[in-house]
Scaffold this active site. Structure first.
Site, mmCIF file in Angstrom:
data_model
loop_
_atom_site.group_PDB
_atom_site.id
_atom_site.type_symbol
_atom_site.label_atom_id
_atom_site.label_comp_id
_atom_site.label_asym_id
_atom_site.label_seq_id
_atom_site.Cartn_x
_atom_site.Cartn_y
_atom_site.Cartn_z
ATOM 1 N N HIS A 45 58.980 8.156 47.383
ATOM 2 C CA HIS A 45 58.344 7.809 46.116
ATOM 3 C C HIS A 45 57.933 6.342 46.072
ATOM 4 O O HIS A 45 56.905 5.988 45.503
ATOM 5 C CB HIS A 45 59.297 8.130 44.959
ATOM 6 C CG HIS A 45 58.663 8.063 43.610
ATOM 7 N ND1 HIS A 45 57.800 9.031 43.135
ATOM 8 C CD2 HIS A 45 58.751 7.140 42.629
ATOM 9 C CE1 HIS A 45 57.399 8.703 41.919
ATOM 10 N NE2 HIS A 45 57.952 7.563 41.588
ATOM 11 N N SER A 90 52.575 10.017 38.749
ATOM 12 C CA SER A 90 53.193 11.332 38.561
ATOM 13 C C SER A 90 54.578 11.210 37.945
ATOM 14 O O SER A 90 55.276 10.213 38.159
ATOM 15 C CB SER A 90 53.314 12.042 39.912
ATOM 16 O OG SER A 90 54.131 11.291 40.791
ATOM 17 N N HIS A 91 54.952 12.219 37.184
ATOM 18 C CA HIS A 91 56.332 12.375 36.719
ATOM 19 C C HIS A 91 56.676 13.854 36.809
ATOM 20 O O HIS A 91 57.091 14.483 35.846
ATOM 21 C CB HIS A 91 56.506 11.823 35.299
ATOM 22 C CG HIS A 91 57.627 10.845 35.204
ATOM 23 N ND1 HIS A 91 58.487 10.765 34.139
ATOM 24 C CD2 HIS A 91 58.053 9.895 36.076
ATOM 25 C CE1 HIS A 91 59.381 9.816 34.351
ATOM 26 N NE2 HIS A 91 59.133 9.265 35.515
ATOM 27 N N ASN A 92 56.501 14.384 38.015
ATOM 28 C CA ASN A 92 56.591 15.824 38.231
ATOM 29 C C ASN A 92 58.020 16.355 38.182
ATOM 30 O O ASN A 92 58.335 17.257 37.395
ATOM 31 C CB ASN A 92 55.967 16.182 39.581
ATOM 32 C CG ASN A 92 54.525 15.739 39.693
ATOM 33 O OD1 ASN A 92 53.827 15.630 38.689
ATOM 34 N ND2 ASN A 92 54.079 15.464 40.901
ATOM 35 N N SER A 309 66.118 2.971 33.329
ATOM 36 C CA SER A 309 65.934 2.892 31.878
ATOM 37 C C SER A 309 64.530 2.387 31.582
ATOM 38 O O SER A 309 63.976 1.558 32.322
ATOM 39 C CB SER A 309 66.968 1.945 31.265
ATOM 40 O OG SER A 309 68.263 2.487 31.373
#
Length: 734
Positions: A45, A90-92, A309
């Site tokens: 990533h 992306s936040h798949n 966070s």
């Protein structure tokens, strides 16, 4: 400190040979904090270790490019002292595990990438992929993702103006949530992330750090198994109201001379932001982790460095500006803490209550991550469809009605009505058309944006599919009168360690590169999301393109729908009757067969520029590109958008499925009151253009005598998604 065992190394996603490289770089065994840092920095990533070799082949420069890949976002010059800043991310994986927060924090993260560069965000878009509508989780995931995108974007006050959604069983175990943001900045006030100046203070601003999102980057670099639900704690939790305060505070501080460098704390949190800033600037960093604002008791250095966070930024300030910056952030009710300083050591020194808990060289982590040339196997060419192998349409308008009521072609109104797409009052072209358009501050010009990809094409022919994703975004911008300027991309694929998947990645990137080069449409930012598969079942290759273009004169903006009766309908571009991989073949005949439509990039360039010339000459009342479903679907969409019917000449040889539903590329529907001039201009340019009908009435009529009312067509098209989401919602939360 814990002893580093093979099990701990494996849990951190490092291969044995990668761990050997870690020990070589360190000159010793790392401790757990240091291992965690290597783990996230060398994750797929964060490091792009499987795709880096191929990403380097993409064209990234051009006459409008101010900043290409390598920063928080890319930047293009809009002229008149303005720049556009944009990126897609992306936040798949998080969105599959916890759809609301996964999607919401995806929006928050991409917003930060943009305003970190000094830009005020002006629009959000997204590209979403879900599984089979009949799958028990699809409804739950769709509801959560859409609510998360709307909840965050609406609260932070940025309009969500466009996007795309598709459904396919290949996404049953791994949905895709790609979020894009476009912002505006003064051309001469772009902020970068390279730290500079030994002794300069390193400042933490925004929200406090908690335990949410720890190992988020590592999770995003692994495929799902049966334990995916247990990964819920690795999903971040967002607060859009804090993000709004953070935007305003950062932009206020950016109006001063206080900032040397600034970086969003995104994937891998404090680790990636500090290492990337230091590496780009060729400096070292000393951090006192006990100064980091914390919202939970008993947090450890390991947790502080790896937490993801949300709503946090890292800055390097000029000495003496700390109090000025503190006043601004405290005024906006945000945390502000000086947590360290730059050094000239080239190392990351981490202290905890006065003791050293980490000491790592910066460049080997940030720059020397593994780079793999993985084996790749080309995708076999599909069998061509025989001339007599495609069933013709006996009743084209009833076939059209069925197509317009399918999951992939039905109205997305249920989705975009949950997004505030008009906030700030500058949205000119709303969701539902080819591209969104937002008015620029000068009031005369507009910025257009779109997201595009056709995964079924990429599946059978990655190179042609990669070209088509770029070409479709190009067409969507041209159709609204925008000059395409640059793209951002989000490459979503399965496990790159499988040669057939790596072959898809290589093919798609090669196709995208070829298209971007020919169209002079460079890639200036992007994201790679791999390991999108569950139980060995990969997603369709989905290289999403986010395109941005400039509208020089909003007065000439064509309509998306049919604007008036008694206008001529012209089809621009050549129709050869390509039905391979078409929705006609798939959704009406249950056959996902044949080759993807070929993309003629020279024709795309020529036809797109012709369309722009006609729009700027004031000859185009409405325009729409021809894509999924072919010509008849494009005409139906324009008729429904304008609530006006049309007559279509279907005399031979036009009365066939191959003419009505073909998905040949480089085509546009143009509505005009000046057909002679448009046709003459097309002839001079060597472009095929023909009058195919006329606007008017309250139905779609064919010259065969067949007709269908707009009301009948609209009933299924407008209501499919509403009905689907209303069906047994309790059953879908499995």
């Amino acid at each position: 400190m814990s002893t580093i065992t093979p099990e701990i190394i494996a849990e951190h996603g490092l291969a044995p040979e990668e761990y050997d490289r870690v020990k070589e770089i360190m000159g010793r065994e790392p401790n757990l904090v240091e291992l965690g840092i290597f783990s996230v920095m060398w994750s797929e990533h964060c490091s792009y270790k499987s795709s880096k070799k191929w990403l380097k082949t993409l064209p990234t420069s051009g006459q409008h490019v101010i900043q290409g890949p390598g920063e928080n976002a890319g930047v293009i010059d809009l002229g008149e002292g303005q720049a556009a800043v944009f990126k897609i991310e992306s936040h798949n994986h998080p969105s599959f595990i916890e759809p609301y927060q996964g999607a919401a924090t995806g929006v928050g993260g991409i917003l930060r990438d943009v305003f970190t560069m000094g830009a005020r965000p002006i629009m959000n878009l997204n590209a979403l992929r879900f599984g089979d509508p009949e799958h028990p989780k699809t409804r739950h995931l769709l509801a959560g993702v859409v609510a998360g995108i709307g909840g965050y974007g609406n609260c932070v006050g940025i309009p969500t103006v466009g996007g795309e959604i598709n459904f396919h069983p290949a996404y049953n175990g791994n949905i895709l949530v790609n979020a894009m943001t476009v912002g505006l900045a003064p051309r001469d006030r772009i902020f970068y992330s390279a730290a500079a100046g030994a002794g300069n203070p390193v400042v933490y601003v925004g929200s406090k750090t908690g335990r949410d999102g720890i190992h988020g980057a590592t999770m995003a670099s692994a495929e799902f198994g049966e334990d995916s639900e247990e990964k819920r704690p690795t999903v971040q939790v967002g607060d859009p109201f804090t993000e709004k305060l953070l935007i305003e505070a950062c932009l206020e501080l950016m109006a001063t001379e206080a900032i040397v460098a600034i970086q969003d704390m995104g994937a891998a949190g404090l680790t990636s932001s500090s290492f990337e800033m230091a590496s780009k600037g060729g400096v070292g960093v000393a951090l006192d982790l006990d100064r980091v604002p914390m919202r939970e008791e008993g947090m450890t250095p390991y947790e502080l460095m790896l937490s993801e966070s949300q709503e946090r930024m890292l800055m390097v300030l000029k000495p003496g500006h700390e109090d000025e910056a503190r006043r601004i952030f405290e005024k906006w009710d945000l945390d502000f803490a000086v947590i360290g300083h730059l050094t000239d050591s080239g190392r990351m020194e981490l202290r905890w209550h006065g003791e050293t808990v980490g000491d790592l060289p910066i460049d080997p982590l940030a720059e020397a991550a593994p780079e793999y040339d993985r084996p790749h196997q080309p995708t076999p060419a599909p069998q061509p469809l025989g001339v007599n192998d495609i069933p013709d349409s006996q009743d084209p308008l009833q076939d059209l009605k069925k197509l317009m009521s399918t999951a992939d072609l039905c109205s997305r109104r249920w989705v975009w009505e949950q997004y505030d797409h008009l906030i700030n009052g500058d949205t000119i072209r709303r969701p539902g058309g080819d591209a969104a358009v937002v008015r620029l501050p000068d009031g005369r010009r507009g910025l257009a944006a779109t997201t595009d990809c056709t995964p079924r094409y990429c599946q059978v022919d990655p190179q042609e599919g990669g070209k088509q994703a770029v070409a479709e975004s190009w067409r969507n911008l041209c159709a609204v009168g925008a000059h395409p300027m640059a793209v951002t991309n989000n490459l979503n694929f399965g496990n790159p360690e499988r040669p057939e998947i790596m072959g898809q990645i290589v093919g798609c990137i090669q196709g995208m590169g070829e298209a971007c080069s020919t169209l002079e449409y460079p890639v200036i930012s992007g994201n790679v999301s791999l390991y999108n598969e569950t139980g060995g079942q990969p997603i369709l290759p989905t290289p999403v393109i986010g395109g941005v273009g400039l509208v020089d004169d909003l007065e000439e903006l064509p309509s998306a729908g049919l604007p008036a009766a008694d206008l001529d309908i012209i089809l621009v571009g050549e129709t050869r009757g390509h039905l391979g991989q078409s929705l006609y073949l798939r959704d009406l005949h249950g056959r996902e067969e044949g080759p993807a439509p070929p993309v003629d990039l020279e024709a795309e360039k020529r036809n797109g520029r012709f369309i722009l010339q006609q729009i700027e000459a004031g000859r185009v009342a409405a325009c729409h590109d021809v894509s999924d479903g072919g010509l008849l679907v494009a005409l139906a969409e324009m008729a429904l958008a304008g609530n006006l019917g049309l007559f279509l000449d279907t005399t031979e040889p036009r009365a066939t499925a191959a003419w009505l539903f073909a998905e040949d590329q480089a085509r546009y529907v143009v509505i005009t009151s000046d057909k002679e001039t448009v046709l003459e201009a097309a002839g001079k340019a060597g472009i095929k253009a023909e009058v195919i009908g006329r606007t008017g009435g309250d139905s779609l009529k064919l010259s065969t005598g067949q007709h269908i009312s707009l009301d009948e067509l609209r009933e299924g098209h407008e209501n499919w998604l509403d009905r689907y989401m209303a069906e047994n919602p309790a059953d879908s939360v499995a």
